[in-house]
Design an enzyme around this catalytic site. Structure first.
Site, mmCIF file in Angstrom:
data_model
loop_
_atom_site.group_PDB
_atom_site.id
_atom_site.type_symbol
_atom_site.label_atom_id
_atom_site.label_comp_id
_atom_site.label_asym_id
_atom_site.label_seq_id
_atom_site.Cartn_x
_atom_site.Cartn_y
_atom_site.Cartn_z
ATOM 1 N N PRO A 151 0.820 -1.225 0.000
ATOM 2 C CA PRO A 151 0.000 0.000 0.000
ATOM 3 C C PRO A 151 0.849 1.269 0.000
ATOM 4 O O PRO A 151 0.358 2.333 -0.337
ATOM 5 C CB PRO A 151 -0.821 -0.098 1.291
ATOM 6 C CG PRO A 151 -0.357 -1.291 2.020
ATOM 7 C CD PRO A 151 0.673 -2.026 1.207
ATOM 8 N N ASP A 209 10.510 -2.974 -7.108
ATOM 9 C CA ASP A 209 11.357 -4.164 -7.117
ATOM 10 C C ASP A 209 11.643 -4.695 -5.708
ATOM 11 O O ASP A 209 12.171 -5.799 -5.565
ATOM 12 C CB ASP A 209 12.694 -3.838 -7.803
ATOM 13 C CG ASP A 209 12.491 -3.463 -9.267
ATOM 14 O OD1 ASP A 209 11.750 -4.181 -9.961
ATOM 15 O OD2 ASP A 209 13.050 -2.436 -9.703
ATOM 16 N N GLU A 477 18.404 -2.617 -2.329
ATOM 17 C CA GLU A 477 18.289 -2.606 -0.859
ATOM 18 C C GLU A 477 19.688 -2.470 -0.274
ATOM 19 O O GLU A 477 20.638 -3.094 -0.759
ATOM 20 C CB GLU A 477 17.668 -3.920 -0.339
ATOM 21 C CG GLU A 477 16.361 -4.330 -0.995
ATOM 22 C CD GLU A 477 15.206 -3.432 -0.599
ATOM 23 O OE1 GLU A 477 15.102 -3.100 0.597
ATOM 24 O OE2 GLU A 477 14.421 -3.047 -1.498
HETATM 25 N N1 LIG Z 1 3.067 -1.878 4.634
HETATM 26 C C1 LIG Z 1 4.338 -1.558 4.518
HETATM 27 N N2 LIG Z 1 4.897 -0.621 5.315
HETATM 28 C C2 LIG Z 1 6.183 -0.264 5.192
HETATM 29 N N3 LIG Z 1 7.026 -0.796 4.282
HETATM 30 C C3 LIG Z 1 6.534 -1.730 3.444
HETATM 31 C C4 LIG Z 1 5.173 -2.166 3.518
HETATM 32 N N4 LIG Z 1 4.967 -3.105 2.569
HETATM 33 C C5 LIG Z 1 6.149 -3.261 1.934
HETATM 34 N N5 LIG Z 1 7.091 -2.440 2.456
HETATM 35 C C6 LIG Z 1 8.500 -2.248 2.048
HETATM 36 O O1 LIG Z 1 8.553 -1.291 0.996
HETATM 37 C C7 LIG Z 1 9.754 -1.497 0.278
HETATM 38 C C8 LIG Z 1 9.646 -0.873 -1.093
HETATM 39 O O2 LIG Z 1 8.780 -1.616 -1.814
HETATM 40 P P1 LIG Z 1 8.352 -1.602 -3.332
HETATM 41 O O3 LIG Z 1 8.912 -2.770 -3.974
HETATM 42 O O4 LIG Z 1 6.889 -1.539 -3.391
HETATM 43 O O5 LIG Z 1 8.768 -0.248 -3.974
HETATM 44 P P2 LIG Z 1 10.029 0.491 -4.434
HETATM 45 O O6 LIG Z 1 9.875 0.940 -5.831
HETATM 46 O O7 LIG Z 1 11.241 -0.339 -4.087
HETATM 47 O O8 LIG Z 1 9.910 1.744 -3.512
HETATM 48 P P3 LIG Z 1 8.782 2.855 -3.326
HETATM 49 O O9 LIG Z 1 8.175 2.552 -1.985
HETATM 50 O O10 LIG Z 1 9.590 4.098 -3.336
HETATM 51 O O11 LIG Z 1 7.803 2.796 -4.434
HETATM 52 C C9 LIG Z 1 9.954 -2.995 0.299
HETATM 53 O O12 LIG Z 1 11.319 -3.292 0.460
HETATM 54 C C10 LIG Z 1 9.140 -3.483 1.494
HETATM 55 O O13 LIG Z 1 9.968 -4.018 2.522
#
Ligand SMILES: Nc1ncnc2c1ncn2[C@@H]1O[C@H](COP(=O)(O)OP(=O)(O)OP(=O)(O)O)[C@@H](O)[C@H]1O
Length: 510
Positions: A151, A209, A477
């Site tokens: 979310p 990702d 990461e």
């Molecule tokens: N409910 C949550 N609250 C906080 N962090 C979360 C939640 N769900 C997933 N995450 C974390 O968010 C991180 C980023 O996830 P995601 O893959 O969606 O996007 P991103 O493109 O890497 O980053 P962005 O959040 O900037 O879009 C993941 O490494 C995950 O651990």
């Protein structure tokens, strides 16, 4: 949660269908026409379904025809087989659902629906089967999906994108969807770890990702890790800020186009990389970076307000400052010649696409494969040599081609050649050359630049030195700034792609 599998309670499925002896598929050749209604017919063309409807211009009643763009002058249209999501006959109505292109970046679910006056059920069933056969080819129909929505992905828009752009396409294709929202960082690791390997075909991440990275690592924690990583395809439905996985495999950053690509995706073996650091072992599916890329990404969090320019700004500042990131590097080299690498890529791209995933399914007792070369704390394997890189500027290892939509950084990357593509660039090169190399990533000329050292490696160890602190990025990461070792496991993981063996990227140019 949407649950649509099986025939029980299925509003579309006519129970009598199973009792009818349908003609053989071979009885329905290309060109087979199904008369529907008084003056309409559906024909299986070479690449598309041809809809002829002579009443269409005058009669636009919902019962007759829905979802087609009204166009009074034309009574014939074609719908590419790729866009056909599902077709079915219930009582005397035939319904065909498809993904209609509404803009370059968007498809929406549309349907055509005809009441048939006389129904030769057996023929219609066989005709529909042939249509679905053309629409799906070797791709599995009605995939069973565990679908994770972050979310907070994409600055909070993932849930909206899922509801508007993704779910309707998956539902129209009659995929079975079990949705779960991730509640905290690391939640996707736990969900994947605890998932019933046999209950799903796909784990789809509506995220960037980061969530697929967690999913691969969650599957790696299962007792039947090797089996789970082979059976379950991990896919990205792009809803985050970095969606490299979708660009590489779905060829798009559009959630609706990616949903269509996943519906039609072919199982594709993917190399996964074990990263060992201290006594920790994690899996990487995308990239590992030390030096300028890692720092420009992870070391510019204070500049988040700059948006996507943040990375370029961070990169330029370090480039112009001729920053170096000294390290000792040892590699298990596979190919160190750009011409040979380009030729191997070309040969793979010219190979006919595989008709099926030929890997055997590992047994339920097979965990992660053992490490061939030990860990970063073991003595260096005898045939590796730690070579000082005192002027290292960029150490970047990729398992996929695109790192962002405009950056086909690892243009020779293949999903399962058993290699990482390793790029090394010195940090003390002239500023002009450094800026040119940055621009060359977007233009596609990066690979051929003499200052870019490009090799295929199956393992490496990197030991940063003479720096109090720094950045190591694994799939975007951050991990501790300490020595680490990487080792490829050929085809350990599974994804879905359009071809079954290639990324959606232009190959290396020399
Ligand atoms: N409910 C949550 N609250 C906080 N962090 C979360 C939640 N769900 C997933 N995450 C974390 O968010 C991180 C980023 O996830 P995601 O893959 O969606 O996007 P991103 O493109 O890497 O980053 P962005 O959040 O900037 O879009 C993941 O490494 C995950 O651990």
């Amino acid at each position: 949660m949407t649950s649509e599998s099986g025939s029980e309670g299925d509003p579309f499925k006519d129970p009598s269908v199973a009792d009818v002896q349908a003609p053989q598929l071979g009885d329905i050749p290309v060109g087979a026409t199904l008369p529907v209604g008084r003056s309409a017919s559906l024909t299986l063309g070479t690449d598309s379904l041809i809809v002829l409807d002579e009443d269409f211009g005058e009669s636009k009643s919902a019962a007759n025809c829905c979802g087609l763009l009204p166009n009074k002058n034309k009574t014939t249209r074609s719908i590419p087989f790729y866009n056909i999501l599902w077709a079915e006959l219930s009582e005397s109505e035939i319904t065909i659902r498809y993904a209609r292109t509404v803009s370059k970046e968007t498809v929406r679910v549309a349907y055509i629906n005809y009441t048939m006056e006389k129904t030769d059920r057996a023929f219609v069933d066989a005709w529909i089967e042939r249509l679905l056969d053309r629409a799906y080819g070797a791709s599995q129909r009605q995939k069973r999906m565990k679908l994770l929505v972050n979310p907070f992905g994409g600055q909070g828009s993932a849930q909206k994108l899922y509801v508007r752009d993704i779910e309707p396409i998956l539902a129209a294709a009659r995929c079975e969807i079990d949705v779960e929202r991730t509640k905290y960082s690391g939640h996707a690791v736990e969900i994947a770890r605890d998932l019933d390997t046999d209950a799903f075909d796909v784990i789809a991440c509506c995220s960037g990702d980061g969530v697929p990275h967690e999913v691969f690592n969650g599957l790696a924690k299962k007792k039947d890790a090797a089996r789970a990583l082979t059976k379950l395809a991990v896919v990205n439905l792009p809803c985050g800020s970095g969606n490299a996985m979708s660009w590489n495999l779905n060829g798009t950053g559009s959630p609706s186009l990616a949903a269509l690509a996943v519906v039609k995706g072919l199982r594709t073996p993917l190399d996964l990389i074990s990263i060992t650091q201290g006594d920790r072992r994690t899996l990487s599916f995308l990239s590992q970076a030390v030096g300028i890329v890692a720092e420009s990404d992870l070391g510019t969090e204070n500049l988040r307000w700059l948006g996507s320019v943040r990375f370029t700004y961070g990169f330029l500042v370090r480039l112009l400052g001729k920053t170096v990131y000294p390290a000792d590097i040892a590699v298990k080299l596979e190919v160190d010649d750009k011409v040979a690498i380009r030729n191997a890529y070309k040969a793979e791209s010219e190979r006919p696409p595989p008709t099926h995933d030929s890997r055997p399914i590992p047994s339920p007792t097979d965990g992660l494969p053992a490490l061939k070369y030990g860990t970063a704390t073991d003595p260096l394997p005898a045939d590796w040599q730690l070579v000082p890189h005192d002027n290292l500027g960029n150490f970047y290892a990729g398992n996929m081609a695109y790192m962002s939509p405009d950056a086909n950084f690892f243009s020779a990357a293949l999903p399962s050649d058993g290699c990482m593509d390793l790029v090394r660039i010195a940090g003390d090169i002239p500023r002009k050359a450094a800026v040119q190399s940055l621009l060359a990533v977007e233009s596609g000329a990066f690979y051929s630049m003499p200052l870019v050292h490009y090799a295929k490696v199956s393992a490496y160890r990197i030991v940063p030195k003479n720096q109090a602190h720094g950045y190591v990025s694994i799939d975007g990461e951050r991990i501790p700034f300490e020595p680490f070792q990487a080792e490829v496991h050929r085809g350990l993981g599974t994804v879905l792609s359009r071809t079954g063996h290639m990324y959606e990227a232009e190959g290396p140019r020399l």
